[in-house]
Every structure is written in C-alpha cells, then in structure tokens.
Design an enzyme around this catalytic site. Structure first.
Site, PDB file in Angstrom:
ATOM      1  N   GLU A 229      -8.012  -0.359   2.825  1.00  0.00           N
ATOM      2  CA  GLU A 229      -7.871  -0.597   1.383  1.00  0.00           C
ATOM      3  C   GLU A 229      -6.596   0.112   0.946  1.00  0.00           C
ATOM      4  O   GLU A 229      -6.597   1.324   0.742  1.00  0.00           O
ATOM      5  CB  GLU A 229      -9.093  -0.038   0.634  1.00  0.00           C
ATOM      6  N   CYS A 264      -4.991   2.154  -7.832  1.00  0.00           N
ATOM      7  CA  CYS A 264      -4.382   1.149  -6.960  1.00  0.00           C
ATOM      8  C   CYS A 264      -4.246  -0.201  -7.638  1.00  0.00           C
ATOM      9  O   CYS A 264      -3.378  -0.984  -7.279  1.00  0.00           O
ATOM     10  CB  CYS A 264      -5.209   1.019  -5.691  1.00  0.00           C
TER      11      CYS A 264
HETATM   12  P1  NAD Z   1      -4.430  10.526   0.087  1.00  0.00           P
HETATM   13  O1  NAD Z   1      -3.182  11.340   0.167  1.00  0.00           O
HETATM   14  O2  NAD Z   1      -5.630  11.113  -0.518  1.00  0.00           O
HETATM   15  O3  NAD Z   1      -4.711  10.033   1.551  1.00  0.00           O
HETATM   16  C1  NAD Z   1      -5.807   9.241   1.858  1.00  0.00           C
HETATM   17  C2  NAD Z   1      -6.545   9.836   3.014  1.00  0.00           C
HETATM   18  O4  NAD Z   1      -5.718   9.850   4.166  1.00  0.00           O
HETATM   19  C3  NAD Z   1      -6.978  11.269   2.760  1.00  0.00           C
HETATM   20  O5  NAD Z   1      -8.332  11.409   3.101  1.00  0.00           O
HETATM   21  C4  NAD Z   1      -6.053  12.085   3.627  1.00  0.00           C
HETATM   22  O6  NAD Z   1      -6.641  13.264   4.103  1.00  0.00           O
HETATM   23  C5  NAD Z   1      -5.765  11.135   4.770  1.00  0.00           C
HETATM   24  N1  NAD Z   1      -4.469  11.395   5.382  1.00  0.00           N
HETATM   25  C6  NAD Z   1      -3.309  11.725   4.747  1.00  0.00           C
HETATM   26  N2  NAD Z   1      -2.309  11.864   5.648  1.00  0.00           N
HETATM   27  C7  NAD Z   1      -2.846  11.625   6.872  1.00  0.00           C
HETATM   28  C8  NAD Z   1      -2.330  11.600   8.213  1.00  0.00           C
HETATM   29  N3  NAD Z   1      -1.050  11.869   8.470  1.00  0.00           N
HETATM   30  N4  NAD Z   1      -3.183  11.324   9.215  1.00  0.00           N
HETATM   31  C9  NAD Z   1      -4.483  11.048   8.971  1.00  0.00           C
HETATM   32  N5  NAD Z   1      -5.013  11.055   7.731  1.00  0.00           N
HETATM   33  C10 NAD Z   1      -4.227  11.333   6.705  1.00  0.00           C
HETATM   34  O7  NAD Z   1      -4.199   9.236  -0.708  1.00  0.00           O
HETATM   35  P2  NAD Z   1      -2.888   8.498  -0.919  1.00  0.00           P
HETATM   36  O8  NAD Z   1      -2.472   7.927   0.391  1.00  0.00           O
HETATM   37  O9  NAD Z   1      -1.903   9.288  -1.708  1.00  0.00           O
HETATM   38  O10 NAD Z   1      -3.472   7.357  -1.902  1.00  0.00           O
HETATM   39  C11 NAD Z   1      -2.643   6.642  -2.691  1.00  0.00           C
HETATM   40  C12 NAD Z   1      -2.473   5.266  -2.082  1.00  0.00           C
HETATM   41  O11 NAD Z   1      -3.741   4.704  -1.865  1.00  0.00           O
HETATM   42  C13 NAD Z   1      -1.760   4.312  -3.006  1.00  0.00           C
HETATM   43  O12 NAD Z   1      -0.926   3.497  -2.242  1.00  0.00           O
HETATM   44  C14 NAD Z   1      -2.875   3.489  -3.599  1.00  0.00           C
HETATM   45  O13 NAD Z   1      -2.507   2.222  -4.048  1.00  0.00           O
HETATM   46  C15 NAD Z   1      -3.833   3.427  -2.454  1.00  0.00           C
HETATM   47  N6  NAD Z   1      -5.192   3.225  -2.930  1.00  0.00           N
HETATM   48  C16 NAD Z   1      -5.806   2.075  -2.598  1.00  0.00           C
HETATM   49  C17 NAD Z   1      -7.079   1.820  -3.074  1.00  0.00           C
HETATM   50  C18 NAD Z   1      -7.797   0.554  -2.742  1.00  0.00           C
HETATM   51  O14 NAD Z   1      -8.992   0.471  -3.028  1.00  0.00           O
HETATM   52  N7  NAD Z   1      -7.147  -0.431  -2.177  1.00  0.00           N
HETATM   53  C19 NAD Z   1      -7.717   2.777  -3.867  1.00  0.00           C
HETATM   54  C20 NAD Z   1      -7.048   3.952  -4.155  1.00  0.00           C
HETATM   55  C21 NAD Z   1      -5.786   4.191  -3.675  1.00  0.00           C
END
Ligand code: NAD
Length: 499
Positions: A229, A264
């Site tokens: 997602e 998102c």
């Molecule tokens: P985040 O930084 O919270 O990361 C998401 C998860 O990935 C966390 O649990 C984090 O611990 C893990 N993570 C981070 N770096 C990692 C790595 N190098 N290796 C393994 N795991 C790792 O969230 P984010 O990425 O900043 O979220 C924002 C993004 O998510 C935006 O692009 C947004 O559009 C998208 N998003 C999508 C949805 C959806 O339902 N499609 C919902 C919310 C957010």
C-alpha cells in the site's frame, strides 16, 4: 546479532531487547499456534474482532491521547478517520464472516463430469504487517483485523515515527487479544529488517515506494506474496462547470482535514483551467478562513507535521525559488511547534521539486491548463496515483476521466470518501501499490481461495489414457469443443472398435 534497541514484544510482555533469535522464536511460536488450528475457527476469529471493538470503545481516551502526542491530531479526526472507520471495518467483517468462510460452489466443465467443485477459502498462515505513521491506528489494525478474519496468525510492526500509538497498540494487543497468535513488535529499521529475514506466508506493507522495494526484495527470497500500500501524487481536476463553494470545501476537507495533508489519499495538486484558477484561489481563501480562522498556526483543528525531518523536507519544497515565488496563500511556519499553515501555490513550473515528489503535507499547488481535457495528459505523464479526483457537472468529462485515467481509485465530486466504503477495494496500481484490501477484499487478501474438485468412481472415460489413438483424439476433441454430433459419432466408432 543482538539488536540493542528496546522493543516491546506484544504477547511476551514488558520491555526487552528484540534480536534475530527473538525473531526466529517469535515466528516459531506463531507457526505452532497456526498449525494447532486455533486461529481457523469462526469462534476464534469472531472473538478477536469483538475484542478489537471492545478496546476501541474502552480505550478511546488513550487512543485520542496517543495520536495527539504523535501528531497533534485533532480528536475529531482521530475519531472519524481512525477509530470509527476501524470499528465499522470490524463490524462489516463480523457481519459477513460466516458467509465468506463457507466454501463457494463452482460449476464443473463437461469433460470433468460427473463431479462437483467448490472454492474453499483457507488462511495463508503467518502474516507480517508493517505499517506507517500517518494513520497509525487504522493503518496498523485494519490489515491486522483482515488477517484475523481470514484465520491467520499475525505480527504487527507499527511505525517508530508514531511511538506513542505504537506502544499503545502493543499494550492493547497484550491486554485484549490472543497473544499466542497476534503480536506487536515495536521498532525501526533494524527490527523490521530482522523480521523481513524470516519466512512469512504474506507481508502486508504500508508506506513509501522506496521501502516497498526493500520489502518486496526481502519477500522474493522466500517467494512470499506481498500487498504493498504505497503513495504518490493524487491529482484533483476542477472543471469550471462545478459548484465552486462545495468543490473547495471538499478539496480543503480532504487535504488539510486529513492530518494536514499527511495522508496517502489527500489531494496532492489541483489542475484547472487558466481562466477559472483566480476564482478557485479566492474560494479556497474563503474556505480556509472559515475552517481555520485568520491564524491557522494557532488552530487546534490542524495536525502538526510529524517530525523535524518531514518539516525540513516540506520547507525545502516550499522555499525553492520556483515554488516560493508562486505562493498565493499561506506559507507561514513555526519550527518550534512543527507547524505549517495551509499553503496554496499557483502555476508552479513542472520541473519544481513540489511537482516532482509526493508532498504529504499542507502545500497545494494549482496547475493551469488551456482546456480541462488537457489535464488528462498532465496526470498521465506522472506515475499512476493512489487516487484521482474530478469535480464537474459535465457527464462527458466525467466519462472521459473514468475511461482515460488509471489510478488506485477515482472519486467524482468529492475526495478521500472512498476509503470509508468497505464494499470498495482499497489499494494502488502501478507505482501506488500492489493488491488491495478493505471488507471482503481484506478477507481475500489474506486467504488462499483453494479450488477443490470432488469425483466419484462412476463415469470412467478410458479414452483419456494411453495408448493414444486418432479415434480417442476425435472423441476427446468433440467432448472439449462441445460438438455433440461428433461426440455421438466417435462414441459409436469407439464402441464398435472396442467390442
Ligand atoms: P514510515 O516511515 O512510517 O515507514 C513505513 C514502515 O516502514 C515503518 O514501519 C518503518 O519502520 C518501515 N521502514 C522504514 N524504513 C525501512 C527500511 N529501510 N527497511 C525496512 N523497513 C523500513 O512511513 P513512510 O514511508 O514515511 O509513509 C509515508 C508513505 O506511505 C507515503 O508515500 C504515503 O503515501 C504512503 N502511505 C500509503 C498508504 C496507503 O494506504 N496506500 C497509507 C499511508 C501512507
């Protein structure tokens, strides 16, 4: 390797160091719980879902407080967009679960007769859910309840960027749910990496495309299926043939009313015609003043930016000369309190930073085109978005938009509301994600729809076995093509030959 990061392992209790060996034994424990069959019964699944509803009711004040700590999220938004959505999601699953769990009859082709066939949903096994910080309750537990409804054991790894909610989730799971099959691992990259090294039956990830690629690479090692997602730039097309006041309210509500743009599916940018843009900007100014007053930095109805990294990232987009010269509203910020006011930019160049990465914050660029149909080319020149929105009263434009725009979802004359509809799948396409969930789609996302064909011992067709002959082939060919006359003729020939 022992990771010296304190992580709460839901189900074991207390703070402790979580390391790779911890991961291995956690997966082993979950696997044993799954193999025991406990998670497969309707009663177990329904009980866990009811317990989630129970804690959503009993712990509402703690949930509101945790999200306020993490994001200054207004209680109104936490209730409407997290608690209440999650509760209705559980209720929807409970209402339909018995029916979905039943095998579904399937038709049997002529060639396999006599027989009966059905599709038996079976849980995949053990699931890893990795979630994001912006809707830390909903995005963590909505996939988890889907995995539970489908009869799986599950580990949730919530985001370290929303630590108050993550730690609340760990304690809620500990207090209310069956912790031999449902666990929370708190932590950041090290913990997630250790978890990703294990073999799971499915990984469900919500977050950025960058980490999505890391998740998919790790999953590929074990041939583990994934749902990703992800995000992207969600466009909003505003035709001049629209109800201006309602349009700006619905865009502003979906943008700044969704965690101050940190969502998102929040509108990322608007496209409208050059001649209509000034009216649209004026209407946005009036709407924003009515929502947040004259000093939005002081409004309690706007979330803050989640952390300094994201605050700095957003200012980089805003303060680039190409963008800052185009601000027509807002632009105020307060670094100490990580606040940025709702900001509108008009006619930002296509090569500016703000038009080339997902904004995920309170900035809204407006792009102008000569005629509204030109907006389709602007959208189609970008990676496929998670959602695309259109405001128009013109049915011709509406039809063209639905036919020509590829997006995770399309909403006409509103924004973000599709998420609140469990009968619609929620997910992306192309760069915005792989797979979908919500309602029945959650049940299917965490199930294997297993086909079963039942045959007895009558109706043996010896023509299917060697030694092969042209006569046998003729008979089978007629059977497969439904050629009844040919079938009868070859049966007669076949019988006279075998007698
Ligand atoms: P985040 O930084 O919270 O990361 C998401 C998860 O990935 C966390 O649990 C984090 O611990 C893990 N993570 C981070 N770096 C990692 C790595 N190098 N290796 C393994 N795991 C790792 O969230 P984010 O990425 O900043 O979220 C924002 C993004 O998510 C935006 O692009 C947004 O559009 C998208 N998003 C999508 C949805 C959806 O339902 N499609 C919902 C919310 C957010």
């Amino acid at each position: 390797m022992a990771l010296k990061v304190g992580a709460v392992l839901g189900g074991v209790g207390g703070r402790r160091v979580f390391d790779r060996e911890g991961c291995v034994s956690l997966v082993r424990e979950l696997r044993q719980s799954f193999i025991s069959g406990r998670t497969k019964s309707y009663e177990w699944r329904a009980h866990q879902l009811k317990m989630v509803i129970k804690f959503l009711q009993e712990k509402e004040p703690a949930i509101l407080e945790a999200l306020h700590q993490d994001l200054c999220k207004p209680s109104f938004e936490t209730y409407i967009a997290e608690i209440s959505l999650l509760k209705s999601s559980c209720e929807f699953l409970l209402k339909h679960l018995k029916k979905w769990m039943k095998p579904e009859k399937a038709s049997v082709s002529f060639v396999a007769q006599p027989a009966r066939a059905e599709i038996v949903p079976e849980p995949l096994g053990i699931i890893l859910v990795i979630s994001a910080w912006n809707y830390p309750l909903l995005l963590s537990l909505n996939p988890v309840v889907g995995a539970i409804a489908a009869g799986n054991a599950v580990v949730l790894k919530p985001s370290e960027i929303s630590p108050a909610t993550s730690s609340l989730l760990a304690s809620l799971v500990l207090e209310y749910l069956d912790t031999s099959a449902i666990k929370v691992v708190e932590g950041a990259v090290d913990e997630t990496t250790a978890l990703l090294e294990q073999k799971w039956d499915k990984i469900f990830y919500t977050g950025s495309g960058k980490v999505g690629r890391i998740v998919m690479t790790a999953a590929a090692k074990h041939l583990t299926p994934v749902t990703l997602e992800l995000g992207g730039k969600c466009p909003v097309v505003v035709d001049s043939n629209t109800d201006l006041k309602i349009t700006t309210k619905r865009i502003a509500g979906g943008k700044w009313g969704s965690n101050n743009g940190q969502a998102c599916i929040a509108p990322d940018y608007v496209i409208t015609t050059r001649s209509f843009a000034p009216k649209l900007v004026e209407s946005f100014k009036r709407t924003l003043a009515s929502f947040y007053g004259n000093d939005p930095l002081e409004s309690n109805d706007l979330s803050r930016i989640v952390g300094l990294n994201h605050f700095t990232r957003l200012l980089k987009l805003l303060d680039e000369e190409k963008a800052s010269s185009k601000i027509v509203h807002g632009g105020e910020r307060d670094e100490k309190r990580l606040r940025i006011a709702p900001t509108i930019l008009l006619d930002v160049p296509a090569d500016s930073l703000v038009m080339n990465e997902e904004i995920f914050g309170p900035l809204l660029p407006i792009v102008t085109v000569e005629k509204i149909e030109d907006s389709f080319d602007v959208i189609n020149s970008q990676p496929k978005p998670l959602a695309a929105y259109l405001f128009t009263k013109d049915k011709r434009i509406e039809k063209m938009f639905v036919e020509q725009i590829s997006a995770g979802a399309i909403v006409v004359n509103d924004t973000v509301l599709h998420l609140a509809n469990p009968s619609l799948p929620f997910g992306g396409v192309g760069d915005s994600g792989i797979g979908a969930y919500n309602g029945k789609y959650s049940f299917e996302a965490f199930s294997h729809m297993k086909p079963v064909l039942y045959r007895g011992f009558v109706g043996e067709l010896s023509a299917r076995y060697p030694p092969y002959s042209s006569q046998k082939l003729k008979l089978l060919r007629s059977l497969l093509t439904g050629d009844i006359v040919g079938l009868i003729l070859s049966l007669i020939g076949w019988h006279s030959k075998t007698e």
